[in-house]
Scaffold this active site. Structure first.
Site, PDB file in Angstrom:
ATOM      1  N   ASP A  88      57.356 -17.171  77.083  1.00 27.23           N
ATOM      2  CA  ASP A  88      57.830 -16.383  75.946  1.00 27.23           C
ATOM      3  C   ASP A  88      57.505 -17.232  74.721  1.00 27.23           C
ATOM      4  O   ASP A  88      58.169 -18.229  74.454  1.00 27.23           O
ATOM      5  CB  ASP A  88      59.344 -16.164  76.106  1.00 27.23           C
ATOM      6  N   LYS A 117      54.007 -17.593  64.446  1.00 28.83           N
ATOM      7  CA  LYS A 117      53.860 -16.254  65.027  1.00 28.83           C
ATOM      8  C   LYS A 117      53.873 -15.160  63.950  1.00 28.83           C
ATOM      9  O   LYS A 117      53.324 -14.091  64.139  1.00 28.83           O
ATOM     10  CB  LYS A 117      55.004 -16.029  66.015  1.00 28.83           C
ATOM     11  N   GLU A 151      57.331  -8.034  75.139  1.00 24.31           N
ATOM     12  CA  GLU A 151      58.613  -8.715  75.344  1.00 24.31           C
ATOM     13  C   GLU A 151      59.703  -7.800  75.918  1.00 24.31           C
ATOM     14  O   GLU A 151      60.370  -8.176  76.888  1.00 24.31           O
ATOM     15  CB  GLU A 151      59.067  -9.374  74.039  1.00 24.31           C
ATOM     16  N   ASP A 188      65.718  -6.047  71.007  1.00 26.58           N
ATOM     17  CA  ASP A 188      65.299  -7.445  70.912  1.00 26.58           C
ATOM     18  C   ASP A 188      65.186  -7.875  69.453  1.00 26.58           C
ATOM     19  O   ASP A 188      64.277  -7.468  68.743  1.00 26.58           O
ATOM     20  CB  ASP A 188      63.949  -7.592  71.637  1.00 26.58           C
TER      21      ASP A 188
END
Ligand code: AMP
Length: 459
Positions: free
Chosen positions: A8, A70, A171, A193
């Site tokens: 992850d 990211k 994810e 999330d």
């Protein structure tokens, strides 16, 4: 025996897991932590630091410490998102060739995949030390709403780190896999999330036969914990300006300390009702006199500062349900993922909207890596414990289309179509006797191709 690790790769933290004897285990790093900060630094002596070591020296080496790469991955220099990060980051983000983004670390410039690769290489190393063998293959997760450029750049990062990324999975899909794998359940679940930088929501149908079918997915690749931190930073900066007439943003070291303090206050407010933010000697008054910052932030005030951010996630969730043609009552369980879901207002808002308490069985920081490891193991095993027990049916997170005359996008494959899929359509040329056409594939909801659109991209 060959192993596939699940990674992850988070905005704030990363986590690695592997399946051993049919069970997924999260691997702790040398410090004993199961998550590793997605941070990279270069010291004055030219030593590269990753993870906790990078985080620990971030204040004193702010200019050469990269976080949240990211948020930049797969984006162009002139996009509003990159501009936003560049305006607040304590490290230097510059324009590279072809409008790419480059990050400078002590005179050397790096592409964003190179920086992410340093984090991936660290996760690979953590796994190798634990397993006592070399690891070559990985399943890496990305936000469901990542477009093709962002996915490709993540794959490139894997390759630079010496990993073959055998699959990129979303994810929320990974989280659902960790939640439902081996449980023989048949239900419709929502995965909410909210991580450090991105928000994703997916609605999935989990079937007892091991089929995980995504029905719809949506999100915002620029909404996460850092935005909550920013609100606290703004509040601190404005308060300080009112009191002393000094803008703390102008001082990199002060800004980095504010950033740390804001995140710490936010995290603490998940368990206490009030925190004191205390930053002695934050800046000099200019008259050789050190100024201190000291303020109390209550949970109620913090919730007010960030209420619109939480509301935005609820609105996206409502939209996702609409897109799936479902009502709130159809959702049989909700899985919370990401560190930000520990914030009481977030949990409360999700529970209120869906009319049910979220599932408590999964660990919000580890569930995505576990899902990735399960998928990795299933891809590798022909007849092992996970073989043939997982079928992931994912969807196109954004509409795909082609550019037609006038610069318009003609949608061909709508958002939320189960992949793989194929569509055909006949087009006419715009001029007589035309012998060639340029085909521009576009992704996203943009009507007009704009290079700076947040969701649109073309290739
Ligand atoms: P992730 O990307 O899932 O690792 O999420 C990291 C984000 O969650 C960061 O913005 C953290 O500050 C935030 N976070 C971690 N723990 C908590 C907590 N207890 N309360 C609120 N936010 C948290």
């Amino acid at each position: 025996m060959e192993k596939v690790i699940g990674i992850d790769l988070g905005t704030t933290n990363s986590c690695v897991a592997v399946v051993e004897n049919g069970t997924a285990v999260v691997i702790a790093n040398r410090g004993g932590y199961k998550t590793t900060p997605s941070m990279v630094a270069m010291t004055e002596a030219g030593k590269r630091l990753v993870g906790h070591l990078a985080k620990r020296q971030a204040i004193t080496n702010a200019e050469n410490t990269v976080y949240s790469a990211k948020r930049l991955i797969g984006r162009k220099w002139n996009s509003p998102q990159v501009k936003q990060v560049a305006s607040t980051a304590s490290y230097n983000i510059v324009e590279g060739p072809h409008g790419d983004v480059r990050i400078s670390l002590r005179e050397k410039s790096h592409s964003v995949p190179e920086v992410s690769a340093m984090v991936l290489a660290e996760m690979k190393l953590i796994a190798e030390e634990y397993l006592g063998q070399e690891v070559q293959k990985a399943v890496v997760t990305v936000p469901a709403y990542f477009n093709d450029n962002q996915r490709q750049a993540t794959k490139d990062a894997g390759a630079i780190a010496g990993l073959e990324v055998i699959r990129i999975i979303n994810e929320p899909t990974a989280a659902a896999l960790a939640y439902g794998f081996g449980r023989n359940i048949d239900r419709t679940v929502a995965v909410y999330d909210l991580g450090g930088g991105t928000f994703d929501v997916s609605i999935l149908e989990i079937g007892a036969t091991g089929v995980f079918k995504v029905i719809s997915t949506a999100g915002d690749t620029f909404l996460g914990g850092e935005d909550f931190d920013s609100r606290v930073i703004d509040w601190l900066v404005e308060g300080f300006r009112d009191e002393h007439g000094i803008d703390l943003r102008k001082d990199r070291m002060a800004l980095q300390r504010l950033k740390d303090a804001a995140e710490k206050a936010k995290v603490e407010l998940s368990s206490v009702r009030e925190v004191e933010i205390n930053l002695p000697f934050i800046i000099s008054s200019g008259r050789n006199e050190a100024l201190h910052l000291q303020r109390v932030l209550s949970r109620t005030d913090f919730e007010q500062l960030t209420a619109d951010l939480v509301q935005k996630t609820v609105d996206i969730m409502r939209q996702t349900l609409d897109d799936a043609g479902l009502h709130r009552e159809d959702i049989e369980d909700v899985v919370l993922v990401g560190g930000m879901t520990r914030m009481p207002l977030v949990e409360r808002s999700v529970a209120e909207f869906l009319g049910r308490e979220p599932s408590k069985g999964v660990h919000p920081d580890e569930v995505v890596a576990i899902g990735a490891a399960i998928q990795g193991s299933a891809l590798l095993d022909d007849d092992g414990p996970t073989a043939n027990r997982v079928v992931l049916l994912d969807v196109t997170p954004q509409t795909l289309g082609m550019m037609v005359a006038g610069g318009l996008m003609e949608p061909l494959i709508p958002k939320d179509t189960t992949v793989p899929t194929a569509r055909g359509k006949t087009f006419t040329t715009s001029r007589d006797n035309q012998t060639a056409v340029k085909i521009l594939v576009m992704q996203g909801g943009a009507i007009r191709p704009t290079r700076t659109s947040s969701s649109g991209s073309s290739s």
